[in-house]
Design an enzyme around this catalytic site. Sequence first.
Site, PDB file in Angstrom:
ATOM      1  CB  CYS A   1      32.756 -28.164 -31.923  1.00  0.00           C
ATOM      2  SG  CYS A   1      33.536 -26.635 -31.355  1.00  0.00           S
TER       3      CYS A   1
ATOM      4  CB  CYS B   1      33.852 -26.279 -27.399  1.00  0.00           C
ATOM      5  SG  CYS B   1      33.007 -24.853 -28.126  1.00  0.00           S
TER       6      CYS B   1
ATOM      7  CB  CYS C   1      30.338 -23.199 -29.522  1.00  0.00           C
ATOM      8  SG  CYS C   1      30.781 -23.888 -31.111  1.00  0.00           S
TER       9      CYS C   1
ATOM     10  CG  ASN D   1      23.952 -21.733 -30.726  1.00  0.00           C
ATOM     11  OD1 ASN D   1      23.086 -21.660 -29.860  1.00  0.00           O
ATOM     12  ND2 ASN D   1      23.722 -22.219 -31.920  1.00  0.00           N
TER      13      ASN D   1
ATOM     14  CD  GLU E   1      29.395 -26.429 -26.392  1.00  0.00           C
ATOM     15  OE1 GLU E   1      29.221 -25.407 -27.107  1.00  0.00           O
ATOM     16  OE2 GLU E   1      29.070 -27.563 -26.753  1.00  0.00           O
TER      17      GLU E   1
ATOM     18  CD  GLU F   1      23.743 -20.090 -35.939  1.00  0.00           C
ATOM     19  OE1 GLU F   1      22.965 -19.602 -36.789  1.00  0.00           O
ATOM     20  OE2 GLU F   1      23.833 -21.316 -35.708  1.00  0.00           O
TER      21      GLU F   1
HETATM   22  N1  THU Z   1      27.285 -25.320 -31.749  1.00  0.00           N
HETATM   23  C1  THU Z   1      27.501 -25.049 -30.435  1.00  0.00           C
HETATM   24  O1  THU Z   1      27.106 -24.009 -29.924  1.00  0.00           O
HETATM   25  N2  THU Z   1      28.167 -25.961 -29.696  1.00  0.00           N
HETATM   26  C2  THU Z   1      28.591 -27.157 -30.166  1.00  0.00           C
HETATM   27  O2  THU Z   1      29.252 -27.890 -29.455  1.00  0.00           O
HETATM   28  C3  THU Z   1      28.241 -27.580 -31.522  1.00  0.00           C
HETATM   29  C4  THU Z   1      27.763 -26.501 -32.421  1.00  0.00           C
HETATM   30  C5  THU Z   1      26.513 -24.359 -32.537  1.00  0.00           C
HETATM   31  C6  THU Z   1      27.304 -23.612 -33.567  1.00  0.00           C
HETATM   32  C7  THU Z   1      26.218 -23.247 -34.563  1.00  0.00           C
HETATM   33  O3  THU Z   1      25.598 -22.050 -34.128  1.00  0.00           O
HETATM   34  C8  THU Z   1      25.223 -24.362 -34.466  1.00  0.00           C
HETATM   35  O4  THU Z   1      25.496 -25.033 -33.248  1.00  0.00           O
HETATM   36  C9  THU Z   1      25.269 -25.346 -35.612  1.00  0.00           C
HETATM   37  O5  THU Z   1      26.559 -25.823 -35.789  1.00  0.00           O
END
Ligand code: THU
Length: 136
Positions: free
Chosen positions: A89, A92, A55, A44, A57, A46
Amino acid sequence: MKINMDDLYQKARQAADAAYAPYSHFRVGAALLAEDGTVFTGCNVENRSYGLTICAERGAVMKAVSSGCRSFVALAIATPDSNYPVGPCGACRQVLSEFMESTAPVRFAGSGSEVVNTTVGELYPYDSLHELATNM
Ligand code: THU
Protein backbone atom coordinates in the site's frame (compact mmCIF):
# COMPACT_ATOMS: atom_id res chain seq x y z
CA MET A 1 25.83 -10.17 -1.22
CA LYS A 2 23.97 -12.61 -3.46
CA ILE A 3 20.24 -12.04 -3.06
CA ASN A 4 18.04 -15.11 -3.34
CA MET A 5 14.55 -13.81 -4.09
CA ASP A 6 13.10 -17.34 -4.18
CA ASP A 7 14.19 -17.97 -0.58
CA LEU A 8 13.01 -14.54 0.50
CA TYR A 9 9.62 -15.12 -1.09
CA GLN A 10 9.28 -18.47 0.71
CA LYS A 11 9.90 -16.70 4.02
CA ALA A 12 7.23 -14.13 3.16
CA ARG A 13 4.82 -16.92 2.32
CA GLN A 14 5.49 -18.63 5.67
CA ALA A 15 5.06 -15.31 7.49
CA ALA A 16 1.59 -14.92 5.95
CA ASP A 17 0.48 -17.97 7.94
CA ALA A 18 0.88 -15.93 11.13
CA ALA A 19 -1.39 -13.14 9.87
CA TYR A 20 -4.07 -11.95 12.26
CA ALA A 21 -6.77 -11.13 9.72
CA PRO A 22 -10.17 -12.12 11.17
CA TYR A 23 -11.91 -9.16 9.49
CA SER A 24 -10.59 -9.21 5.92
CA HIS A 25 -9.53 -12.88 5.83
CA PHE A 26 -6.72 -11.59 3.64
CA ARG A 27 -3.33 -12.81 4.83
CA VAL A 28 -0.17 -10.95 3.93
CA GLY A 29 3.42 -11.93 4.67
CA ALA A 30 6.53 -9.83 4.14
CA ALA A 31 10.23 -10.68 4.32
CA LEU A 32 12.89 -7.99 4.44
CA LEU A 33 16.50 -8.90 3.76
CA ALA A 34 18.99 -6.85 5.77
CA GLU A 35 22.48 -5.94 4.54
CA ASP A 36 24.06 -8.52 6.86
CA GLY A 37 21.86 -11.33 5.54
CA THR A 38 19.34 -11.35 8.38
CA VAL A 39 15.73 -11.74 7.29
CA PHE A 40 12.98 -9.95 9.19
CA THR A 41 9.44 -11.10 8.56
CA GLY A 42 6.09 -9.49 9.21
CA CYS A 43 2.40 -10.26 8.83
CA ASN A 44 -0.67 -8.08 8.85
CA VAL A 45 -2.21 -7.56 12.26
CA GLU A 46 -5.78 -6.33 12.08
CA ASN A 47 -7.84 -4.61 14.72
CA ARG A 48 -11.57 -4.39 15.30
CA SER A 49 -11.25 -0.63 14.84
CA TYR A 50 -10.11 -1.49 11.30
CA GLY A 51 -8.07 1.73 11.04
CA LEU A 52 -5.42 0.51 13.47
CA THR A 53 -4.53 -2.44 11.27
CA ILE A 54 -0.81 -2.76 10.61
CA CYS A 55 0.32 -4.09 7.25
CA ALA A 56 2.80 -6.95 6.95
CA GLU A 57 5.44 -4.73 5.36
CA ARG A 58 5.41 -2.12 8.11
CA GLY A 59 5.33 -4.89 10.71
CA ALA A 60 8.55 -6.26 9.25
CA VAL A 61 10.17 -2.81 9.23
CA MET A 62 9.20 -2.19 12.88
CA LYS A 63 10.56 -5.58 13.92
CA ALA A 64 13.86 -4.92 12.14
CA VAL A 65 14.43 -1.35 13.30
CA SER A 66 13.54 -2.24 16.89
CA SER A 67 16.12 -5.04 16.62
CA GLY A 68 18.78 -2.51 15.61
CA CYS A 69 18.72 -3.02 11.85
CA ARG A 70 18.01 -0.09 9.51
CA SER A 71 19.20 -1.02 6.07
CA PHE A 72 17.47 -3.49 3.77
CA VAL A 73 18.49 -4.74 0.35
CA ALA A 74 15.40 -6.68 -0.78
CA LEU A 75 11.74 -7.31 0.01
CA ALA A 76 9.28 -10.08 -0.79
CA ILE A 77 5.53 -10.02 -0.18
CA ALA A 78 3.11 -12.95 -0.30
CA THR A 79 -0.66 -12.61 -0.56
CA PRO A 80 -1.85 -16.23 -0.62
CA ASP A 81 -5.54 -15.26 -0.47
CA SER A 82 -5.45 -13.48 -3.82
CA ASN A 83 -4.80 -15.29 -7.08
CA TYR A 84 -2.91 -12.27 -8.43
CA PRO A 85 0.06 -10.32 -7.01
CA VAL A 86 -0.83 -7.54 -4.56
CA GLY A 87 1.74 -4.78 -4.10
CA PRO A 88 2.40 -2.80 -0.94
CA CYS A 89 0.00 0.00 0.00
CA GLY A 90 0.99 3.64 -0.34
CA ALA A 91 1.77 4.09 3.35
CA CYS A 92 4.10 1.09 3.28
CA ARG A 93 5.87 2.39 0.17
CA GLN A 94 6.67 5.61 2.00
CA VAL A 95 7.98 3.73 5.04
CA LEU A 96 10.01 1.25 2.97
CA SER A 97 11.63 4.12 1.05
CA GLU A 98 13.05 5.39 4.35
CA PHE A 99 15.26 2.32 4.75
CA MET A 100 15.81 0.99 1.22
CA GLU A 101 17.61 2.18 -1.90
CA SER A 102 15.44 2.81 -4.95
CA THR A 103 17.32 0.04 -6.75
CA ALA A 104 16.44 -2.62 -4.15
CA PRO A 105 14.53 -5.56 -5.67
CA VAL A 106 10.96 -6.29 -4.62
CA ARG A 107 8.99 -9.43 -5.46
CA PHE A 108 5.30 -9.99 -4.83
CA ALA A 109 2.92 -12.76 -5.74
CA GLY A 110 -0.44 -14.26 -4.88
CA SER A 111 -1.53 -17.88 -5.16
CA GLY A 112 -1.51 -17.81 -8.96
CA SER A 113 1.43 -18.14 -11.29
CA GLU A 114 1.93 -14.41 -11.88
CA VAL A 115 4.94 -12.95 -10.07
CA VAL A 116 5.90 -9.27 -10.05
CA ASN A 117 9.60 -8.48 -9.86
CA THR A 118 10.17 -4.77 -9.44
CA THR A 119 12.16 -2.27 -7.36
CA VAL A 120 11.49 0.18 -4.55
CA GLY A 121 12.02 3.04 -7.00
CA GLU A 122 9.50 1.69 -9.48
CA LEU A 123 6.95 1.25 -6.72
CA TYR A 124 7.59 4.70 -5.29
CA PRO A 125 8.93 7.13 -7.87
CA TYR A 126 9.41 10.80 -6.94
CA ASP A 127 9.40 9.65 -3.32
CA SER A 128 7.81 12.13 -0.99
CA LEU A 129 10.10 14.29 1.16
CA HIS A 130 13.21 12.75 -0.38
CA GLU A 131 15.12 15.92 0.48
CA LEU A 132 14.61 15.23 4.18
CA ALA A 133 16.13 11.73 3.97
CA THR A 134 18.97 11.11 6.39
CA ASN A 135 21.55 8.38 6.66
CA MET A 136 21.65 8.55 10.46
N1 THU B 1 -2.38 -5.42 3.78
C1 THU B 1 -1.06 -5.61 4.05
O1 THU B 1 -0.68 -6.19 5.06
N2 THU B 1 -0.16 -5.14 3.16
C2 THU B 1 -0.48 -4.55 1.99
O2 THU B 1 0.39 -4.08 1.28
C3 THU B 1 -1.88 -4.46 1.57
C4 THU B 1 -2.88 -4.71 2.64
C5 THU B 1 -3.35 -5.98 4.72
C6 THU B 1 -4.11 -4.96 5.52
C7 THU B 1 -5.38 -5.72 5.85
O3 THU B 1 -5.14 -6.50 7.01
C8 THU B 1 -5.58 -6.65 4.68
O4 THU B 1 -4.33 -6.71 4.01
C9 THU B 1 -6.66 -6.23 3.72
O5 THU B 1 -6.45 -4.92 3.31
